[in-house]
Design a protein around this motif. Structure first.
Motif, PDB file in Angstrom:
ATOM      1  N   ILE A 128       0.823  -1.215   0.000  1.00 23.69           N
ATOM      2  CA  ILE A 128       0.000   0.000   0.000  1.00 23.69           C
ATOM      3  C   ILE A 128       0.855   1.262   0.000  1.00 23.69           C
ATOM      4  CG2 ILE A 128      -1.682   1.331   1.345  1.00 23.69           C
ATOM      5  CD1 ILE A 128      -2.606  -1.558   2.364  1.00 23.69           C
ATOM      6  N   TRP A 129       1.922   1.256   0.782  1.00 18.71           N
ATOM      7  CA  TRP A 129       2.705   2.481   0.983  1.00 18.71           C
ATOM      8  C   TRP A 129       3.935   2.560   0.086  1.00 18.71           C
ATOM      9  CZ3 TRP A 129       0.567   6.254   3.743  1.00 18.71           C
ATOM     10  CH2 TRP A 129      -0.502   5.909   4.591  1.00 18.71           C
ATOM     11  N   ASN A 130       4.534   1.441  -0.281  1.00 19.89           N
ATOM     12  CA  ASN A 130       5.814   1.452  -0.997  1.00 19.89           C
ATOM     13  C   ASN A 130       5.726   0.942  -2.441  1.00 19.89           C
ATOM     14  OD1 ASN A 130       7.332   0.217   2.049  1.00 19.89           O
ATOM     15  ND2 ASN A 130       6.982   2.325   1.459  1.00 19.89           N
ATOM     16  N   LEU A 133       4.648   2.878  -5.736  1.00 22.34           N
ATOM     17  CA  LEU A 133       5.510   3.950  -6.245  1.00 22.34           C
ATOM     18  C   LEU A 133       6.269   3.497  -7.492  1.00 22.34           C
ATOM     19  CD1 LEU A 133       6.897   5.154  -2.802  1.00 22.34           C
ATOM     20  CD2 LEU A 133       5.096   6.223  -4.158  1.00 22.34           C
ATOM     21  N   GLU A 243       9.583   2.682   7.151  1.00 18.52           N
ATOM     22  CA  GLU A 243       9.600   4.068   7.587  1.00 18.52           C
ATOM     23  C   GLU A 243      10.045   4.227   9.034  1.00 18.52           C
ATOM     24  OE1 GLU A 243       7.125   2.588   5.971  1.00 18.52           O
ATOM     25  OE2 GLU A 243       6.851   3.680   4.094  1.00 18.52           O
ATOM     26  N   THR A 244       9.846   3.206   9.861  1.00 19.77           N
ATOM     27  CA  THR A 244      10.138   3.382  11.280  1.00 19.77           C
ATOM     28  C   THR A 244      11.406   2.650  11.720  1.00 19.77           C
ATOM     29  OG1 THR A 244       8.406   1.729  11.580  1.00 19.77           O
ATOM     30  CG2 THR A 244       7.861   3.967  12.195  1.00 19.77           C
TER      31      THR A 244
ATOM     32  N   SER B  28      -6.677  -0.884   2.240  1.00 21.47           N
ATOM     33  CA  SER B  28      -5.893   0.168   2.903  1.00 21.47           C
ATOM     34  C   SER B  28      -6.007   0.091   4.415  1.00 21.47           C
ATOM     35  CB  SER B  28      -6.376   1.552   2.458  1.00 21.47           C
ATOM     36  OG  SER B  28      -6.247   1.679   1.068  1.00 21.47           O
ATOM     37  N   GLY B  32      -5.110   3.552   7.124  1.00 22.63           N
ATOM     38  CA  GLY B  32      -4.786   3.929   5.739  1.00 22.63           C
ATOM     39  C   GLY B  32      -5.917   4.719   5.106  1.00 22.63           C
ATOM     40  N   PHE B  35      -5.846   8.294   6.231  1.00 14.88           N
ATOM     41  CA  PHE B  35      -4.767   9.031   5.566  1.00 14.88           C
ATOM     42  C   PHE B  35      -5.136   9.337   4.121  1.00 14.88           C
ATOM     43  CE2 PHE B  35      -0.955   9.383   3.005  1.00 14.88           C
ATOM     44  CZ  PHE B  35      -0.096  10.155   3.771  1.00 14.88           C
ATOM     45  N   PHE B  36      -5.592   8.336   3.404  1.00 11.89           N
ATOM     46  CA  PHE B  36      -5.791   8.509   1.962  1.00 11.89           C
ATOM     47  C   PHE B  36      -7.021   9.367   1.643  1.00 11.89           C
ATOM     48  CE2 PHE B  36      -3.175   4.516   1.839  1.00 11.89           C
ATOM     49  CZ  PHE B  36      -2.066   5.124   1.285  1.00 11.89           C
ATOM     50  N   TYR B  57       2.810   8.412  14.424  1.00 15.47           N
ATOM     51  CA  TYR B  57       3.308   7.480  13.413  1.00 15.47           C
ATOM     52  C   TYR B  57       2.953   7.885  11.984  1.00 15.47           C
ATOM     53  CZ  TYR B  57       4.464   3.809  16.820  1.00 15.47           C
ATOM     54  OH  TYR B  57       5.011   3.065  17.830  1.00 15.47           O
ATOM     55  N   LEU B  58       3.943   7.883  11.126  1.00  8.70           N
ATOM     56  CA  LEU B  58       3.727   8.043   9.688  1.00  8.70           C
ATOM     57  C   LEU B  58       4.502   6.948   8.973  1.00  8.70           C
ATOM     58  CD1 LEU B  58       2.639   9.797   7.283  1.00  8.70           C
ATOM     59  CD2 LEU B  58       4.854  10.953   7.322  1.00  8.70           C
ATOM     60  N   PRO B  59       3.897   6.133   8.106  1.00  2.00           N
ATOM     61  CA  PRO B  59       2.467   6.057   7.836  1.00  2.00           C
ATOM     62  C   PRO B  59       1.673   5.770   9.104  1.00  2.00           C
ATOM     63  CG  PRO B  59       3.716   4.707   6.269  1.00  2.00           C
ATOM     64  CD  PRO B  59       4.678   5.176   7.297  1.00  2.00           C
ATOM     65  N   PRO B  60       0.421   6.304   9.147  1.00  2.91           N
ATOM     66  CA  PRO B  60      -0.385   6.048  10.332  1.00  2.91           C
ATOM     67  C   PRO B  60      -0.759   4.578  10.420  1.00  2.91           C
ATOM     68  CG  PRO B  60      -1.696   7.100   8.622  1.00  2.91           C
ATOM     69  CD  PRO B  60      -0.284   7.109   8.137  1.00  2.91           C
ATOM     70  N   ARG B  61      -0.874   4.080  11.627  1.00  4.62           N
ATOM     71  CA  ARG B  61      -1.327   2.705  11.812  1.00  4.62           C
ATOM     72  C   ARG B  61      -2.289   2.673  12.990  1.00  4.62           C
ATOM     73  NH1 ARG B  61       4.359   1.435  13.038  1.00  4.62           N
ATOM     74  NH2 ARG B  61       4.621   2.276  10.959  1.00  4.62           N
ATOM     75  N   ARG B 113       7.397   9.991  14.116  1.00  3.92           N
ATOM     76  CA  ARG B 113       8.111   8.707  14.020  1.00  3.92           C
ATOM     77  C   ARG B 113       7.784   8.113  12.645  1.00  3.92           C
ATOM     78  NH1 ARG B 113       9.202   3.525  17.024  1.00  3.92           N
ATOM     79  NH2 ARG B 113       9.732   4.812  18.799  1.00  3.92           N
ATOM     80  N   GLY B 114       8.819   7.932  11.831  1.00  2.00           N
ATOM     81  CA  GLY B 114       8.612   7.363  10.500  1.00  2.00           C
ATOM     82  C   GLY B 114       8.885   8.413   9.437  1.00  2.00           C
ATOM     83  N   GLY B 115       8.153   8.330   8.337  1.00  2.00           N
ATOM     84  CA  GLY B 115       8.367   9.241   7.217  1.00  2.00           C
ATOM     85  C   GLY B 115       7.729   8.638   5.990  1.00  2.00           C
ATOM     86  N   LEU B 116       8.126   9.129   4.835  1.00  2.00           N
ATOM     87  CA  LEU B 116       7.593   8.571   3.589  1.00  2.00           C
ATOM     88  C   LEU B 116       8.721   8.349   2.591  1.00  2.00           C
ATOM     89  CD1 LEU B 116       4.315  10.642   2.963  1.00  2.00           C
ATOM     90  CD2 LEU B 116       4.467   8.233   3.670  1.00  2.00           C
ATOM     91  N   LEU B 117       8.649   7.198   1.936  1.00  2.00           N
ATOM     92  CA  LEU B 117       9.525   6.903   0.810  1.00  2.00           C
ATOM     93  C   LEU B 117       8.805   7.410  -0.437  1.00  2.00           C
ATOM     94  CD1 LEU B 117      12.000   5.181  -0.274  1.00  2.00           C
ATOM     95  CD2 LEU B 117      10.381   3.314  -0.495  1.00  2.00           C
ATOM     96  N   ILE B 147      -1.242   6.314  -2.413  1.00  2.00           N
ATOM     97  CA  ILE B 147       0.049   6.966  -2.156  1.00  2.00           C
ATOM     98  C   ILE B 147       0.547   7.728  -3.398  1.00  2.00           C
ATOM     99  CG2 ILE B 147       1.527   4.967  -2.710  1.00  2.00           C
ATOM    100  CD1 ILE B 147       2.063   7.451   0.190  1.00  2.00           C
TER     101      ILE B 147
END
Ligand SMILES: [Zn+2]
Lengths: 383, 160
Positions: A128-130, A133, A243-244, B28, B32, B35-36, B57-61, B113-117, B147
């Protein structure tokens, strides 16, 4: 109770294996391991552990395909969906229970059967997240290599030195698929792939199988074996989401090493251990892993490889086998191969690449992109 | 250079060709979805908060990986992030050479905490860690709640 390795069987690692299917590859490595241990698997082995991932195999429920080629029909078998070193940890624990005297661990790669290997690896990205892309999965390694090099002020020249060392070491290992007289300049000038990673920084896929036979000290004595002891073993996973997790250090390797060192009573790894076989499927990984294992200070592995410390005749030999850069990427068999290599060195059976006077060695695995999972085993020579 | 150029193509040898048909829809999920939908409808990015651990948290969970709490609170992710790691890919997802290399980044945000690729929307020569960046979104009409509603991250224009 002590647990030791009493049999080592490996096939050669090769870019392809057209004459064998994957079961026959396992049969060969198992036959070699049982001959080495002088045992009959139909009588002497209490438990068989295989390490495999269905997606790499290309068919479902791998564990259903196991017993016959290992001599394990109607005996306890199980499959660990992980690297061979994680299977070794399972076998170690089974023997520690006192219910099992002799256990066999198997891991293999038939990567040449996989037509869409990049796609299989891509399936390990979060869907879903990676994965949407559309990045090649090795982009994850490129990002981590960037974070590692900057975070430790390591020169890209150090990566080239790892490539040159391990490809050359492969020339002295008859099992290695990719031994070659590559020099650092050639590595530095190879095609860019996932900057700072270049083509020669990436290990190439190979086929191969590794089987180890483990025994309790009591069973080893009964079988008249001279074991290499598993003094400590550990494993760990960092946060399951990209990500974490930690992007600079290999936290999984540090936690796994802490566990293995505690069991092995290793207090100063850099001096208590004589040599190492660590995961180098991307050249930066060798340096990052050495630091996370406490075998080099943070940021020092790069200067030390450039100084020649990690050469076969250096102060602390690393990946004398050729590593994955020299031997090939054998996927889930990678860690088990390294444990087998450390055991061969400690037995004095490493042929032309034999190190002098080694008593304690460490083998470390990583479960490849995009995982943050690894295992560590500390092995020691008899009695 | 034969040592550096060995074939791993087993199709040159006797074999049976097969494939594993495997198509999925990936749900999702609760976090998810939050977020989306916020991304699609309002152009916002949300993180999920663990009040016990004081972590966003990012991505949120839906659950905290540290304390296992159920996470129900959401907070806005700061608009501006920082490139924590960068790479330039010269091959596409299948391994085929790209005529125009792609820049990829891991972007982190203060206090998250986290981020996005994601893609970094700069020329390969300009790609470097430490850049201050913001998400560039597709136009509202083009967003579908995934995403890839984010086209990538682009440098924030400097203020001096
Ligand atoms: Zn929490």
């Amino acid at each position: 109770m002590r647990v030791g390795i009493i049999g080592i069987g490996m096939t050669a690692f090769r870019p392809s294996t057209p004459e064998y299917n994957w079961k026959e590859l396992m049969f060969e490595a198992a036959s070699r391991a049982y001959a080495d241990a002088a045992i009959n698997p139909r009588e002497d082995v209490d438990s068989f552990i295989t390490c495999a991932e269905d997606y790499y195999e290309g068919f479902g429920i791998f564990d259903e395909f196991v017993p016959d080629q290992l001599g394990a029909a109607l005996r306890p078998t199980c499959t660990v969906s992980g690297d061979g070193l994680q299977g070794l940890a399972n076998a170690y624990m089974q023997i520690q229970t006192g219910l099992i005297d002799v256990a066999v661990v198997e891991a293999h790669s038939k990567a040449s059967d996989v037509v869409t290997l990049d796609g299989i690896i891509e399936h390990a990205l979060d869907p879903i997240w990676n994965k949407p892309l559309g990045a090649h999965p090795f982009v994850v390694a490129g990002l981590e290599a960037d974070a590692y090099l900057r975070g430790t002020r390591t020169s890209p020249k150090a990566l080239a030195a790892v490539v040159a060392k391990n490809r050359r070491n492969g020339l002295r290992n008859p099992l290695a698929a990719y031994g070659a007289a590559v020099d650092a300049d050639q590595a530095m000038q190879s095609e860019e792939r996932f900057a700072p990673i270049r083509a020669l920084d990436i290990s190439n896929p190979a086929d191969g199988c590794v089987v180890l036979v483990l025994a309790s000290d009591r069973a080893a004595k009964k079988l008249h074996a001279d074991p290499v002891w598993i003094r400590g073993i550990g494993w760990a996973s960092d946060s399951p989401s990209l990500e974490t997790r930690d992007w600079t250090a290999a936290t999984y390797a540090r936690i796994a090493a802490d566990m293995a060192y505690r069991l092995a009573k290793v207090r100063r790894p850099a001096t208590d251990i004589d040599f190492a076989e660590v995961d180098d499927r991307f050249s930066y990984k060798e340096l990052q892993h050495l630091e996370s294992l406490g075998l080099a200070k943070k940021g020092e592995a790069g200067t030390r490889v450039l100084r020649g410390d990690y050469d076969a005749d250096g102060r602390f030999p690393v990946n004398v086998s050729g590593g994955s850069l020299g031997c090939g990427n054998v996927f889930e068999a990678t860690g088990l191969h390294r444990a087998g290599e450390v055991a061969l060195q400690l037995r004095g059976d490493a042929g032309v690449r034999q190190l002098d006077g080694v008593r304690v060695g460490v083998a470390q695995s990583w479960r490849f992109v995009p995982s943050a999972t690894g295992a560590v085993a500390v092995l020691g020579a008899g009695p | 250079m034969t040592f550096l150029d060995r074939t791993t193509d087993a199709r040159k040898f006797r074999h049976w060709e097969g494939d594993v048909e495997a198509d999925y829809i990936y749900t999702s999920g609760v976090a998810g979805e939050r977020f989306f939908v916020a991304l699609r409808d309002e152009g916002r990015m949300l993180a999920s908060r663990c009040t016990a651990c004081k972590l966003d948290y990012l991505p949120p969970r839906m659950f905290c990986e540290d304390c296992f709490a159920e996470l129900t609170e959401y907070v806005d992710v700061p608009r501006t992030g920082r490139v924590a790691a960068v790479t330039v890919a010269h091959v596409d997802r299948t391994g085929a050479k790209l005529s125009h290399p792609q820049v990829w980044a891991f972007v982190t945000f203060e206090g998250i905490r986290g981020g996005l690729l994601h893609r970094l929307l700069v020329a390969p020569k300009q790609a470097r860690a430490g850049l201050s960046v913001q998400a560039r979104l597709k136009s509202r009409d083009g967003r579908t709640g995934t995403i890839v509603d984010i086209e990538g991250f682009e440098p924030v224009r400097s203020r001096f």
